[in-house]
Scaffold this active site. Structure first.
Site, short mmCIF file in Angstrom:
data_model
loop_
_atom_site.label_atom_id
_atom_site.label_comp_id
_atom_site.label_asym_id
_atom_site.label_seq_id
_atom_site.Cartn_x
_atom_site.Cartn_y
_atom_site.Cartn_z
N HIS A 47 4.69 -4.63 10.77
CA HIS A 47 5.05 -3.92 12.01
C HIS A 47 5.18 -4.88 13.20
O HIS A 47 4.44 -5.87 13.28
CB HIS A 47 4.00 -2.86 12.38
CG HIS A 47 4.00 -1.68 11.47
ND1 HIS A 47 4.80 -0.58 11.67
CD2 HIS A 47 3.28 -1.43 10.35
CE1 HIS A 47 4.58 0.31 10.71
NE2 HIS A 47 3.65 -0.18 9.89
N ASP A 90 5.87 4.82 5.05
CA ASP A 90 6.75 3.86 5.73
C ASP A 90 6.81 2.52 4.98
O ASP A 90 7.46 1.58 5.44
CB ASP A 90 6.33 3.66 7.20
CG ASP A 90 4.95 3.06 7.36
OD1 ASP A 90 4.02 3.48 6.65
OD2 ASP A 90 4.79 2.16 8.21
N HIS A 91 6.15 2.45 3.82
CA HIS A 91 6.19 1.24 3.00
C HIS A 91 6.80 1.49 1.61
O HIS A 91 7.17 0.54 0.92
CB HIS A 91 4.79 0.63 2.86
CG HIS A 91 4.21 0.23 4.19
ND1 HIS A 91 4.05 -1.07 4.57
CD2 HIS A 91 3.82 0.98 5.26
CE1 HIS A 91 3.56 -1.12 5.81
NE2 HIS A 91 3.42 0.11 6.24
N HIS A 143 1.42 3.97 1.88
CA HIS A 143 1.96 4.75 3.00
C HIS A 143 3.48 4.90 2.93
O HIS A 143 4.20 3.98 2.52
CB HIS A 143 1.54 4.13 4.34
CG HIS A 143 0.11 4.41 4.68
ND1 HIS A 143 -0.61 3.66 5.59
CD2 HIS A 143 -0.75 5.36 4.22
CE1 HIS A 143 -1.84 4.13 5.67
NE2 HIS A 143 -1.95 5.15 4.85
N ASP A 147 -0.09 -3.82 6.29
CA ASP A 147 -0.72 -3.31 7.51
C ASP A 147 -2.18 -3.78 7.64
O ASP A 147 -3.01 -3.09 8.22
CB ASP A 147 -0.68 -1.78 7.54
CG ASP A 147 0.72 -1.23 7.78
OD1 ASP A 147 1.64 -2.02 8.04
OD2 ASP A 147 0.88 0.01 7.71
N HIS A 179 -7.36 -0.84 5.64
CA HIS A 179 -6.34 0.09 6.16
C HIS A 179 -6.19 1.23 5.16
O HIS A 179 -6.25 2.41 5.52
CB HIS A 179 -5.04 -0.68 6.36
CG HIS A 179 -3.88 0.16 6.79
ND1 HIS A 179 -3.83 0.77 8.02
CD2 HIS A 179 -2.72 0.50 6.16
CE1 HIS A 179 -2.68 1.45 8.13
NE2 HIS A 179 -2.00 1.29 7.01
N HIS A 212 0.84 -1.20 0.00
CA HIS A 212 0.00 0.00 0.00
C HIS A 212 0.87 1.25 0.00
O HIS A 212 2.08 1.16 0.15
CB HIS A 212 -1.00 -0.02 1.16
CG HIS A 212 -0.40 0.11 2.53
ND1 HIS A 212 0.40 -0.86 3.07
CD2 HIS A 212 -0.48 1.10 3.46
CE1 HIS A 212 0.78 -0.49 4.29
NE2 HIS A 212 0.26 0.70 4.55
FE FE Z 1 2.81 0.87 8.12
ZN ZN Z 2 0.15 1.70 6.54
#
Ligand code: FE
Ligand code: ZN
Length: 283
Positions: free
Chosen positions: A175, A56-57, A54, A137, A113, A52
């Site tokens: 995570h 942090d990905h 985001h 996530d 998410h 996805h």
């Molecule tokens: Fe994340």
């Molecule tokens: Zn995420």
């Protein structure tokens, strides 16, 4: 073949699978730890999978892309068709299949998410082991992702899709949220012995700075309240929280339709929605 959880930021894992000197990584939010892992093991980066959009990905994509062999159309970076992933990549939707490192992967659509979140599944890894799931996530050990873009019904259905996979499936979450998820899970289901045993094991893992992951679908079915919305104790706790929560803001009123519905055999989606809201506020 080896499956590795590369630590990134404070609690992200960038999953790496390698075989015969070739590696694929999933959700590289940061390039540095991936570069380090590749160098340490003398691996070549063969492909990148993204679940996805985001940051942090996807944050490491720009720096890692030049390491990939350019194909005719696009470097072998794969991401969800329904989301905006930075840079050239191959857009995937549910049901799509790909082959990497001699492994057949299939794409599952798991919105909730984010609106276009996908997961990657290797049904029959060539190491002869259990299936491998990269779920980003969506599913965490003991918990699930927050509903940033999707509805409770979407997330519930996505989790049901994952729950239906073989029990041994290795669940590679993005995570390390397990301990905080399990504190919540214990509040929901204090009577779940498998859960409290698992919590003790996870505490020992973390004390040694080891990951609690991968988990398995079978274990999550036994400990994760978000996969247990049919259980009496889970339903009861969710209802109780819902009641108390409402009484604070709106005292001395008749039970709302939502309350009576929940009491009288509410849908599992309603139970799920309560749990998700409760977890958001849980300290
Ligand atoms: Fe994340
Ligand atoms: Zn995420």
């Amino acid at each position: 073949m080896e499956l590795i959880a590369i630590k990134a930021f404070t609690d992200n894992y960038i999953w790496m699978l390698h075989k015969d000197g070739q590696a694929i990584v999933v959700d590289p939010g940061d390039a540095a730890p991936v570069l380090h892992a590749l160098k340490e093991r003398r691996l070549e980066l063969a492909a990148i999978l993204v679940t996805h959009h985001h940051a942090d990905h996807v944050g490491g994509l720009a720096e890692l892309a030049p390491l990939l062999r350019q194909t005719e159309t696009s470097p072998p970076i794969y991401g969800p068709a329904a989301e905006r992933i930075p840079g050239p990549h191959i857009a995937l939707a549910g049901g799509d299949r790909l082959s990497l490192l001699g492994q057949a992967l299939r794409v599952l659509e798991v919105p909730g998410h984010t609106a276009g979140h996908i997961a990657y599944l290797i049904d029959a890894p060539s190491d002869g082991g259990e299936p491998i799931l990269f779920c980003g996530d969506t599913l965490f050990s003991g918990g699930c992702g927050r509903l940033f873009e999707g509805t409770a019904a979407q997330m519930y259905n996505s989790l049901q899709t994952l729950a239906a996979l073989p029990g041994g499936t290795r669940v590679c979450c993005a995570h390390e949220y397990t301990l905080s998820n399990l504190r919540f899970a214990c509040a929901v289901e204090p009577g779940n012995k498998v859960l409290t045993d698992y919590q003790r094991w996870c505490e020992a893992q973390r004390a040694m700075d080891l990951p609690t992951l991968p988990s398995s679908i079978g274990r999550e079915l036994a400990v994760n309240p978000f996969l247990r919305c049919e259980e009496v104790e889970v339903r009861h706790s969710a209802l109780q929280w819902h009641d108390q929560h409402l009484t604070h803001g709106t005292s001395l009123i008749e039970p709302t339709p939502a309350q009576s519905a929940l009491a009288a055999g509410a849908s599992s989606i309603a139970v799920f929605a309560c749990l998700r809201q409760w977890k958001n506020e849980f300290k």
